[in-house]
Design a protein around this motif. Structure first.
Motif, PDB file in Angstrom:
ATOM      1  N   THR A  55      56.103  43.207  47.248  1.00  0.00           N
ATOM      2  CA  THR A  55      55.296  42.907  46.228  1.00  0.00           C
ATOM      3  C   THR A  55      54.076  41.930  46.714  1.00  0.00           C
ATOM      4  OG1 THR A  55      55.344  41.476  44.683  1.00  0.00           O
ATOM      5  CG2 THR A  55      57.014  43.258  44.306  1.00  0.00           C
ATOM      6  N   THR A  64      48.106  45.304  39.910  1.00  0.00           N
ATOM      7  CA  THR A  64      49.835  44.956  40.700  1.00  0.00           C
ATOM      8  C   THR A  64      49.778  45.959  41.482  1.00  0.00           C
ATOM      9  OG1 THR A  64      51.084  43.808  39.941  1.00  0.00           O
ATOM     10  CG2 THR A  64      50.921  44.683  37.990  1.00  0.00           C
ATOM     11  N   HIS A  65      50.763  45.963  42.078  1.00  0.00           N
ATOM     12  CA  HIS A  65      51.593  47.104  42.766  1.00  0.00           C
ATOM     13  C   HIS A  65      52.137  46.284  43.739  1.00  0.00           C
ATOM     14  CE1 HIS A  65      48.798  45.581  45.467  1.00  0.00           C
ATOM     15  NE2 HIS A  65      49.779  45.306  46.549  1.00  0.00           N
ATOM     16  N   ALA A  66      53.725  47.806  43.856  1.00  0.00           N
ATOM     17  CA  ALA A  66      54.549  46.930  44.553  1.00  0.00           C
ATOM     18  C   ALA A  66      54.952  48.534  45.627  1.00  0.00           C
ATOM     19  CB  ALA A  66      55.861  46.853  43.526  1.00  0.00           C
ATOM     20  N   LEU A 121      54.235  48.450  34.691  1.00  0.00           N
ATOM     21  CA  LEU A 121      53.548  47.618  35.883  1.00  0.00           C
ATOM     22  C   LEU A 121      52.583  46.685  34.777  1.00  0.00           C
ATOM     23  CD1 LEU A 121      51.642  49.846  38.264  1.00  0.00           C
ATOM     24  CD2 LEU A 121      53.749  49.133  38.076  1.00  0.00           C
ATOM     25  N   GLY A 131      51.604  51.698  41.528  1.00  0.00           N
ATOM     26  CA  GLY A 131      50.224  50.792  41.365  1.00  0.00           C
ATOM     27  C   GLY A 131      49.573  50.863  42.601  1.00  0.00           C
ATOM     28  N   THR A 146      56.534  39.180  36.633  1.00  0.00           N
ATOM     29  CA  THR A 146      56.058  40.457  36.844  1.00  0.00           C
ATOM     30  C   THR A 146      56.573  41.497  37.229  1.00  0.00           C
ATOM     31  OG1 THR A 146      56.018  40.475  39.698  1.00  0.00           O
ATOM     32  CG2 THR A 146      53.687  39.904  38.280  1.00  0.00           C
ATOM     33  N   HIS A 189      57.570  45.817  37.784  1.00  0.00           N
ATOM     34  CA  HIS A 189      57.743  47.246  38.554  1.00  0.00           C
ATOM     35  C   HIS A 189      58.259  48.193  38.365  1.00  0.00           C
ATOM     36  CE1 HIS A 189      55.022  43.651  40.743  1.00  0.00           C
ATOM     37  NE2 HIS A 189      53.974  45.000  40.448  1.00  0.00           N
ATOM     38  N   HIS A 190      57.946  49.109  37.233  1.00  0.00           N
ATOM     39  CA  HIS A 190      59.002  50.258  37.219  1.00  0.00           C
ATOM     40  C   HIS A 190      58.645  51.127  38.241  1.00  0.00           C
ATOM     41  CE1 HIS A 190      59.597  48.877  33.405  1.00  0.00           C
ATOM     42  NE2 HIS A 190      61.192  48.964  32.817  1.00  0.00           N
ATOM     43  N   PHE A 191      59.112  51.832  39.241  1.00  0.00           N
ATOM     44  CA  PHE A 191      58.951  52.942  40.011  1.00  0.00           C
ATOM     45  C   PHE A 191      58.278  54.043  38.595  1.00  0.00           C
ATOM     46  CE2 PHE A 191      58.520  49.497  42.662  1.00  0.00           C
ATOM     47  CZ  PHE A 191      57.623  49.572  43.845  1.00  0.00           C
ATOM     48  N   THR A 240      55.413  53.593  46.999  1.00  0.00           N
ATOM     49  CA  THR A 240      55.025  53.022  46.243  1.00  0.00           C
ATOM     50  C   THR A 240      54.476  53.382  44.718  1.00  0.00           C
ATOM     51  OG1 THR A 240      52.219  53.938  47.028  1.00  0.00           O
ATOM     52  CG2 THR A 240      53.675  52.104  48.487  1.00  0.00           C
TER      53      THR A 240
END
Length: 332
Positions: free
Chosen positions: A80, A267-269, A156, A140, A185, A187-189, A138
């Protein structure tokens, strides 16, 4: 080839993984979005296998020799954007991360990783198809710059922690007040795959998200993306509380993501699959849940000391830890 052709006759299982990964590196590299570029545009917080490098191709599960994750067959990489505190004098300081309450003590920062069937709370009862060698994605978008768009991106989120067990409320942007226990934070993909492509030009179109609110089962996969894969999610806990006595007097949020995002809307991952052999599929075909999946039941695991020992070299010679006049890679 359609890997999901056998699903119609396959039974259902109830597997769910939750485990910790210590930090493997913090540097400006992004082999997924900016392959080969040294340095990449902004600083990332990275966990997982030691095959992480500027270019990552092929079967990562066969390339790593150690991993910072609990399961020794998991050489995947998870990352992230890093978080920074902006002082009222204009300088920046990287915010350290801390281990989740549910994990063993002593983990060197890192994050909590989930591979579940429907949410963080229960296993589910579907047939889950593992990611394949070479798979990546990825979630986000760092270009998102408005509240309405951020609110519409389920999964997110930010959580203002009273302590490490806090999970609600989930916010689409940075908390606007000091958080006693730090900021988490989430992050669900997406978990629905088209069944054909290991990647796509934007690293997202081969997947489809049916994620709903926190702790809610995801919706069914559409015909365009019919294959249910593990619900991958990250929880990252940032130790923002150590900056509480430096909070701006005007009450404004002092935290910023490493690409310059002061609201958190973008926000991203990133994820590069690297489980060795059929280890993740074996886990998904089992009925284990969380710590019960360790110690060969069915996955091999390691202790915290071994997790913390695994690292990768820094490919970028720059200071990212001192009080800095600007974010690394960002213009003044």
């Amino acid at each position: 080839m359609k890997w999901y052709s056998a699903l119609a006759i396959a039974g259902t299982t109830q597997a769910a993984l939750r485990f910790g990964c210590s930090t493997v590196s913090i540097q400006r590299l992004d082999p997924l979005v900016e392959p080969g570029q040294v340095p990449s545009a902004h600083v990332h917080q990275i966990v997982g296998g030691n095959a992480f490098k500027p270019n990552m191709t092929g079967d990562i599960g066969e390339q790593g020799t150690c991993t910072t994750c609990t399961f020794t067959e998991d050489f995947s990489n998870y990352w992230t954007a890093a978080m920074y505190f902006k002082h009222s004098n204009g300088t920046y300081k990287k915010v350290p991360i801390m281990q989740n309450a549910a994990l063993p003590n002593g983990i060197n920062g890192g994050m909590t990783v989930y591979y579940t069937q429907q949410d963080f709370n229960s296993n589910g009862n579907q047939k889950i198809t593992s990611f394949k060698p070479g798979f990546r994605m990825t979630v986000g978008n760092p270009t998102i710059d408005n509240s309405n768009a951020a609110k519409g991106r389920a999964g997110l989120r930010f959580v203002c922690l009273t302590d490490k067990n806090t999970r609600f409320p989930e916010l689409p942007d940075f908390p606007t007040k000091p958080c006693k226990g730090g900021i988490m934070t989430v992050h669900h993909f997406p978990a629905c795959w088209d069944g054909k492509n290991l990647d796509s030009p934007n690293h997202q179109d081969h997947m489809y998200s049916t994620t709903k609110d926190a702790f809610s089962p995801a919706g069914p996969c559409p015909a365009s993306h019919p294959v249910r894969m593990p619900q991958l999610a990250y929880e990252t806990l940032w130790d923002t509380a150590k900056f509480a006595n430096m909070w701006p007097t005007d009450g404004s949020n002092p935290f910023v993501l490493s690409y310059g995002d002061k609201q958190g809307y973008g926000t991203h991952a990133d994820y590069v699959f690297g489980w060795k052999g059929d280890s993740l599929q074996r886990a998904m075909d089992s009925s284990c849940m969380f710590q019960a999946c360790e110690n060969g039941k069915p996955l091999k695991s390691q202790n915290v000391a071994a997790m913390n020992k695994c690292t990768v070299k820094s490919f970028v010679n720059e200071d990212i830890d001192s009080w800095l006049p600007r974010l690394p890679g960002q213009a003044m």
